[in-house]
Each structure stands twice: as C-alpha cells, then as structure tokens.
Scaffold this motif. Structure first.
Motif, short mmCIF file in Angstrom:
data_model
loop_
_atom_site.label_atom_id
_atom_site.label_comp_id
_atom_site.label_asym_id
_atom_site.label_seq_id
_atom_site.Cartn_x
_atom_site.Cartn_y
_atom_site.Cartn_z
N GLN A 81 0.83 -1.21 0.00
CA GLN A 81 0.00 0.00 0.00
C GLN A 81 0.87 1.26 0.00
N VAL A 82 1.92 1.26 0.80
CA VAL A 82 2.83 2.41 0.85
C VAL A 82 3.52 2.60 -0.49
N LEU A 83 4.01 1.51 -1.06
CA LEU A 83 4.67 1.59 -2.35
C LEU A 83 3.74 2.09 -3.45
N SER A 84 2.50 1.66 -3.41
CA SER A 84 1.51 2.12 -4.39
C SER A 84 1.27 3.63 -4.24
N ALA A 85 1.13 4.08 -3.01
CA ALA A 85 0.92 5.52 -2.76
C ALA A 85 2.14 6.31 -3.23
#
Length: 91
Positions: A81-85
């Motif tokens: 999720q962090v990488l996607s953001a």
C-alpha cells in the motif's frame, strides 16, 4: 490511520497553510503578477505538499511497518500500500 488522529491539529495547520498558498497563487494569476512571483508561489506550494506527504508517510510507516508484532502477511500488505501511494505521488 490512527497516527493521523494523533497529529490531527498539526496536519490541519499544514493543510490550511497550503490552502492559503493556493489562494495566493490564484490571486497572483488573476492580477497578472510577474512570472517569478507565480513560480515562487508554485514552488512554495510544492514544498508544503511535500512536507505534508513526508509527515503522513513517516507516521504511516512507523505505525504500520515498525512494530514487530505485525504478522508478516499484514506487513507485506501494508508495504504494498505504501509503495503504491509513493508510485502515484511520484508520477
């Protein structure tokens, strides 16, 4: 995102500052201000947004990826999720 609740007042202050900067940029454009003044305002807004992103991202990483008690599956999901953001933000 419990960490944003802990820092709610500080985050809202940052957002209000960004809002004021955006309004100043709009006013500068409406009044046909010098290009350098417009560019400086855009740079200030970008810096403020980057600061906000950094603060929220750091809180999220510390809250969701820092504790050792998190199950590996949950840690992997939170990391994705962090990488996607970040990918979205850096486009």
């Amino acid at each position: 995102m419990a960490h944003t609740i802990h820092e709610k007042k500080r985050l809202l202050t940052r957002i209000r500052r960004i809002k004021g900067q955006a309004e100043a940029l709009e006013k500068a454009l409406e009044q046909e201000a010098e290009c350098i003044a417009v560019l400086q305002q855009i740079a200030a807004i970008r810096g403020a947004v980057n600061g906000l992103m950094t603060e929220v991202l750091e809180g999220h990483i510390r809250e969701h990826l820092g504790p050792e008690a998190i199950a590996p599956e949950q840690r992997k999901e939170d990391l994705e999720q962090v990488l996607s953001a970040l990918r979205s933000y850096l486009k």
